[in-house]
Design an enzyme around this catalytic site. Structure first.
Site, PDB file in Angstrom:
ATOM      1  N   THR A 126      78.179  21.043  93.615  1.00 20.24           N
ATOM      2  CA  THR A 126      77.017  21.821  94.026  1.00 20.24           C
ATOM      3  C   THR A 126      76.947  21.980  95.546  1.00 20.24           C
ATOM      4  OG1 THR A 126      74.600  21.644  94.169  1.00 20.24           O
ATOM      5  CG2 THR A 126      75.762  19.600  93.856  1.00 20.24           C
ATOM      6  N   ASP A 127      76.282  23.052  95.990  1.00 25.82           N
ATOM      7  CA  ASP A 127      76.074  23.231  97.437  1.00 25.82           C
ATOM      8  C   ASP A 127      75.121  22.181  97.995  1.00 25.82           C
ATOM      9  OD1 ASP A 127      73.680  24.153  96.338  1.00 25.82           O
ATOM     10  OD2 ASP A 127      73.767  26.144  97.272  1.00 25.82           O
ATOM     11  N   GLU A 128      74.399  21.464  97.123  1.00 24.22           N
ATOM     12  CA  GLU A 128      73.425  20.483  97.612  1.00 24.22           C
ATOM     13  C   GLU A 128      74.088  19.306  98.335  1.00 24.22           C
ATOM     14  OE1 GLU A 128      70.129  19.426  95.192  1.00 24.22           O
ATOM     15  OE2 GLU A 128      69.906  21.451  94.410  1.00 24.22           O
ATOM     16  N   TYR A 151      69.993  12.955  93.399  1.00 24.66           N
ATOM     17  CA  TYR A 151      70.902  13.838  92.653  1.00 24.66           C
ATOM     18  C   TYR A 151      72.070  14.269  93.534  1.00 24.66           C
ATOM     19  CZ  TYR A 151      72.858  18.278  91.085  1.00 24.66           C
ATOM     20  OH  TYR A 151      73.734  19.289  90.756  1.00 24.66           O
ATOM     21  N   LYS A 155      76.160  13.461  93.354  1.00 23.67           N
ATOM     22  CA  LYS A 155      77.197  14.500  93.222  1.00 23.67           C
ATOM     23  C   LYS A 155      78.209  14.385  94.381  1.00 23.67           C
ATOM     24  CE  LYS A 155      77.505  17.448  90.630  1.00 23.67           C
ATOM     25  NZ  LYS A 155      78.168  17.537  89.289  1.00 23.67           N
TER      26      LYS A 155
HETATM   27  P1  NAD Z   1      72.441  20.647  82.431  1.00 22.67           P
HETATM   28  O1  NAD Z   1      71.535  19.525  82.764  1.00 22.67           O
HETATM   29  O2  NAD Z   1      71.902  21.879  81.814  1.00 22.67           O
HETATM   30  O3  NAD Z   1      73.606  20.112  81.451  1.00 22.67           O
HETATM   31  C1  NAD Z   1      74.226  18.874  81.626  1.00 22.67           C
HETATM   32  C2  NAD Z   1      74.931  18.522  80.319  1.00 22.67           C
HETATM   33  O4  NAD Z   1      75.632  17.287  80.509  1.00 22.67           O
HETATM   34  C3  NAD Z   1      73.976  18.317  79.132  1.00 22.67           C
HETATM   35  O5  NAD Z   1      74.459  19.012  78.013  1.00 22.67           O
HETATM   36  C4  NAD Z   1      74.018  16.814  78.901  1.00 22.67           C
HETATM   37  O6  NAD Z   1      73.822  16.452  77.545  1.00 22.67           O
HETATM   38  C5  NAD Z   1      75.430  16.467  79.366  1.00 22.67           C
HETATM   39  N1  NAD Z   1      75.566  15.067  79.771  1.00 22.67           N
HETATM   40  C6  NAD Z   1      74.738  14.358  80.581  1.00 22.67           C
HETATM   41  N2  NAD Z   1      75.212  13.100  80.717  1.00 22.67           N
HETATM   42  C7  NAD Z   1      76.372  13.034  80.008  1.00 22.67           C
HETATM   43  C8  NAD Z   1      77.328  12.018  79.784  1.00 22.67           C
HETATM   44  N3  NAD Z   1      77.193  10.799  80.330  1.00 22.67           N
HETATM   45  N4  NAD Z   1      78.403  12.283  79.012  1.00 22.67           N
HETATM   46  C9  NAD Z   1      78.548  13.525  78.444  1.00 22.67           C
HETATM   47  N5  NAD Z   1      77.669  14.514  78.603  1.00 22.67           N
HETATM   48  C10 NAD Z   1      76.595  14.281  79.396  1.00 22.67           C
HETATM   49  O7  NAD Z   1      73.221  20.965  83.778  1.00 22.67           O
HETATM   50  P2  NAD Z   1      73.783  22.353  84.336  1.00 22.67           P
HETATM   51  O8  NAD Z   1      72.740  23.011  85.137  1.00 22.67           O
HETATM   52  O9  NAD Z   1      74.455  23.074  83.238  1.00 22.67           O
HETATM   53  O10 NAD Z   1      74.881  21.799  85.359  1.00 22.67           O
HETATM   54  C11 NAD Z   1      76.200  21.519  84.923  1.00 22.67           C
HETATM   55  C12 NAD Z   1      77.008  20.999  86.101  1.00 22.67           C
HETATM   56  O11 NAD Z   1      77.040  21.968  87.141  1.00 22.67           O
HETATM   57  C13 NAD Z   1      76.423  19.737  86.725  1.00 22.67           C
HETATM   58  O12 NAD Z   1      77.495  18.907  87.096  1.00 22.67           O
HETATM   59  C14 NAD Z   1      75.686  20.243  87.955  1.00 22.67           C
HETATM   60  O13 NAD Z   1      75.670  19.249  88.960  1.00 22.67           O
HETATM   61  C15 NAD Z   1      76.560  21.413  88.353  1.00 22.67           C
HETATM   62  N6  NAD Z   1      75.866  22.500  89.077  1.00 22.67           N
HETATM   63  C16 NAD Z   1      74.717  23.050  88.572  1.00 22.67           C
HETATM   64  C17 NAD Z   1      74.123  24.122  89.238  1.00 22.67           C
HETATM   65  C18 NAD Z   1      72.865  24.781  88.728  1.00 22.67           C
HETATM   66  O14 NAD Z   1      72.273  25.602  89.439  1.00 22.67           O
HETATM   67  N7  NAD Z   1      72.413  24.500  87.520  1.00 22.67           N
HETATM   68  C19 NAD Z   1      74.684  24.595  90.440  1.00 22.67           C
HETATM   69  C20 NAD Z   1      75.855  23.992  90.925  1.00 22.67           C
HETATM   70  C21 NAD Z   1      76.436  22.960  90.223  1.00 22.67           C
HETATM   71  O1  DAU Z   2      71.935  24.438  94.556  1.00 31.25           O
HETATM   72  C1  DAU Z   2      72.487  24.043  93.336  1.00 31.25           C
HETATM   73  C2  DAU Z   2      71.510  23.170  92.597  1.00 31.25           C
HETATM   74  O2  DAU Z   2      70.477  24.036  92.139  1.00 31.25           O
HETATM   75  C3  DAU Z   2      72.130  22.418  91.422  1.00 31.25           C
HETATM   76  O3  DAU Z   2      73.067  21.504  91.920  1.00 31.25           O
HETATM   77  C4  DAU Z   2      71.068  21.689  90.610  1.00 31.25           C
HETATM   78  O4  DAU Z   2      71.643  21.098  89.462  1.00 31.25           O
HETATM   79  C5  DAU Z   2      70.025  22.697  90.183  1.00 31.25           C
HETATM   80  O5  DAU Z   2      68.976  22.034  89.492  1.00 31.25           O
HETATM   81  C6  DAU Z   2      69.467  23.432  91.391  1.00 31.25           C
HETATM   82  O6  DAU Z   2      68.686  22.547  92.240  1.00 31.25           O
HETATM   83  P1  DAU Z   2      67.284  23.013  92.871  1.00 31.25           P
HETATM   84  O7  DAU Z   2      66.503  21.814  93.207  1.00 31.25           O
HETATM   85  O8  DAU Z   2      67.497  24.035  93.931  1.00 31.25           O
HETATM   86  O9  DAU Z   2      66.695  23.795  91.563  1.00 31.25           O
HETATM   87  P2  DAU Z   2      65.246  23.851  90.907  1.00 31.25           P
HETATM   88  O10 DAU Z   2      65.322  24.932  89.876  1.00 31.25           O
HETATM   89  O11 DAU Z   2      64.760  22.519  90.500  1.00 31.25           O
HETATM   90  O12 DAU Z   2      64.361  24.363  92.117  1.00 31.25           O
HETATM   91  C7  DAU Z   2      64.659  25.559  92.807  1.00 31.25           C
HETATM   92  C8  DAU Z   2      63.654  25.684  93.936  1.00 31.25           C
HETATM   93  O13 DAU Z   2      62.357  25.925  93.364  1.00 31.25           O
HETATM   94  C9  DAU Z   2      63.506  24.427  94.767  1.00 31.25           C
HETATM   95  O14 DAU Z   2      63.271  24.791  96.124  1.00 31.25           O
HETATM   96  C10 DAU Z   2      62.260  23.743  94.206  1.00 31.25           C
HETATM   97  C11 DAU Z   2      61.413  24.911  93.747  1.00 31.25           C
HETATM   98  N1  DAU Z   2      60.550  24.638  92.565  1.00 31.25           N
HETATM   99  C12 DAU Z   2      61.138  24.124  91.444  1.00 31.25           C
HETATM  100  C13 DAU Z   2      60.391  23.853  90.316  1.00 31.25           C
HETATM  101  C14 DAU Z   2      61.033  23.265  89.084  1.00 31.25           C
HETATM  102  C15 DAU Z   2      59.197  24.946  92.589  1.00 31.25           C
HETATM  103  O15 DAU Z   2      58.680  25.444  93.596  1.00 31.25           O
HETATM  104  N2  DAU Z   2      58.447  24.672  91.482  1.00 31.25           N
HETATM  105  C16 DAU Z   2      58.986  24.123  90.349  1.00 31.25           C
HETATM  106  O16 DAU Z   2      58.227  23.865  89.385  1.00 31.25           O
END
Ligand code: NAD
Ligand code: DAU
Length: 338
Positions: A126-128, A151, A155
């Site tokens: 992730t970019d985080e 988190y 990562k």
């Molecule tokens: P998500 O929370 O929707 O899905 C995570 C999945 O992992 C779930 O299906 C969960 O059951 C499974 N899981 C959790 N712990 C596990 C374990 N110990 N063994 C096997 N499975 C397990 O997450 P997402 O948003 O789909 O993100 C997927 C990946 O991409 C993550 O690694 C996250 O850090 C990365 N990522 C997410 C975003 C985003 O915006 N959502 C952006 C950049 C990177």
């Molecule tokens: O940047 C990549 C990341 O993006 C991934 O690595 C993470 O897995 C993914 O969850 C996401 O992280 P964020 O913290 O940016 O996503 P989230 O959807 O939780 O929040 C997006 C923005 O919105 C953040 O600035 C917080 C704000 N927010 C979020 C929620 C849930 C609100 O203002 N209100 C809310 O209720």
């Protein structure tokens, strides 16, 4: 027929990736290992139920014997590791499981990959990991790692372990770092689906702080295309940022959603800010474009409209996941912000 192991394939990005790989590389077998935590949902894979090229296994990435067995049984050539605890707010309420899954789990998976002779390991990050930006600049792969939440710290540790396995043991590792994903099957604890679901239910839309925090949004399918490109064309030991030059303050995202849904802005409620909230993310993805021959294709206006349409049409999916455990979490997280 080559086999790949996708971990976390019942989650948001994972389920989209499994579907994408089956469509784009129909000759491949996709073994999908997922623990089915609160975020994993087999209903996100319902359309693949009778697809013989998709094999679902419920299990933990931290189970070395299981992973090695799966790699040997299916002659797995590559692993794409998406399994993780992924929600920043939950990592603030309870960081322990983030270290367990994202750090220790990834290390066990790397070790199992090494022992089983897996040819390539893609660590989906992730970019985080880069922390927060001010008003100017963008993250490149050379930016310092300054994670701020439990988190993002977990990562970052996983990225460094993956790169250490390359450096020390010669495991073929690639790290991808994507910006905020949006699209179908995203758990409604994250900004976009949470706001859509609340608006459809006539509930307030809780914007943290002033809502001027900036996120850089990419459609999940563009991310999946980048992961396939990294798997096929990436260079071992390299990091690739994945983003689509699409920055928005949160408040403007919420306003756009309300406009699409024809709901009033009076539904917005500013609530207490997230502790340690990163102010701005912005991704420079030039390297992925030039070295992987990848480019995002989905314009934000189209992607957002399609995402809203999907949530409107798939209420049963998100209604079901918002029961039980989700309610307890919602109360804990938002009850304290009122
Ligand atoms: P998500 O929370 O929707 O899905 C995570 C999945 O992992 C779930 O299906 C969960 O059951 C499974 N899981 C959790 N712990 C596990 C374990 N110990 N063994 C096997 N499975 C397990 O997450 P997402 O948003 O789909 O993100 C997927 C990946 O991409 C993550 O690694 C996250 O850090 C990365 N990522 C997410 C975003 C985003 O915006 N959502 C952006 C950049 C990177
Ligand atoms: O940047 C990549 C990341 O993006 C991934 O690595 C993470 O897995 C993914 O969850 C996401 O992280 P964020 O913290 O940016 O996503 P989230 O959807 O939780 O929040 C997006 C923005 O919105 C953040 O600035 C917080 C704000 N927010 C979020 C929620 C849930 C609100 O203002 N209100 C809310 O209720």
């Amino acid at each position: 027929m080559p086999a790949v192991l996708v971990t976390g394939g019942a989650g948001f990005i994972g389920s989209n990736l499994v579907r994408y790989l089956r469509r784009e590389r129909p000759g491949w077998t996709v073994v999908n290992l997922d623990k089915l935590t609160y975020a994993g949902n087999l209903e996100s894979l319902a359309d693949l139920r009778n697809d013989g090229g998709h094999l679902f296994v419920r299990g933990d990435i931290a189970n070395a014997d299981l992973v090695e067995h799966l790699c040997e049984q299916h002659e797995v050539e590559a692993i794409l590791n998406l399994a993780a605890e992924s929600h920043v707010d939950r990592s603030i309420l309870g960081p322990g499981i983030f270290v367990e899954t994202n750090v220790s789990g990834t290390q066990v998976l790397l070790e199992a990959a090494r022992r089983a002779g897996v040819k390539r390991f893609v660590q989906v990050s992730t970019d985080e990991v880069y922390g927060s930006l001010g008003a100017e600049g963008r993250f490149s792969e050379a930016s310092s790692l300054r994670p701020s939440s439990p988190y993002s710290a977990s990562k970052t540790a996983a990225d460094l372990l993956a790169l250490a396995y390359h450096h020390t043991f010669g495991l073929d590792v690639i790290v991808t770092r994507a910006s905020n994903n949006y699209g179908p099957y995203q758990f409604p604890e994250k900004l976009i689906p949470l706001m859509i679901a609340n608006a459809l239910d006539g509930k307030k839309l809780p914007v943290y702080g002033d809502g001027m925090q900036v996120r850089d949004w990419i459609h999940v399918e563009d991310h999946c295309a980048a992961l396939l490109a990294a798997l096929e064309r990436g260079k071992a030991g390299e990091v690739y940022n994945v983003g689509s030059d699409n920055e928005w303050p949160n408040l403007q995202i919420v306003q756009q959603l309300l406009r699409i849904l024809r709901k009033p802005e009076s539904m917005i409620e500013h609530v207490k800010d997230r502790p340690g909230h990163d102010r701005r993310y912005a991704i420079e993805a030039r390297k992925a474009r030039s070295e992987l021959g990848w480019a995002p294709r989905i314009p934000f206006a189209d992607g957002l409209q399609r995402t809203v349409d999907w949530y409107v049409a798939n209420r049963t999916w998100w209604d079901r996941v918002r029961s039980g455990e989700y309610r307890v979490y919602y109360e804990k997280n938002y009850g304290a912000r009122g």
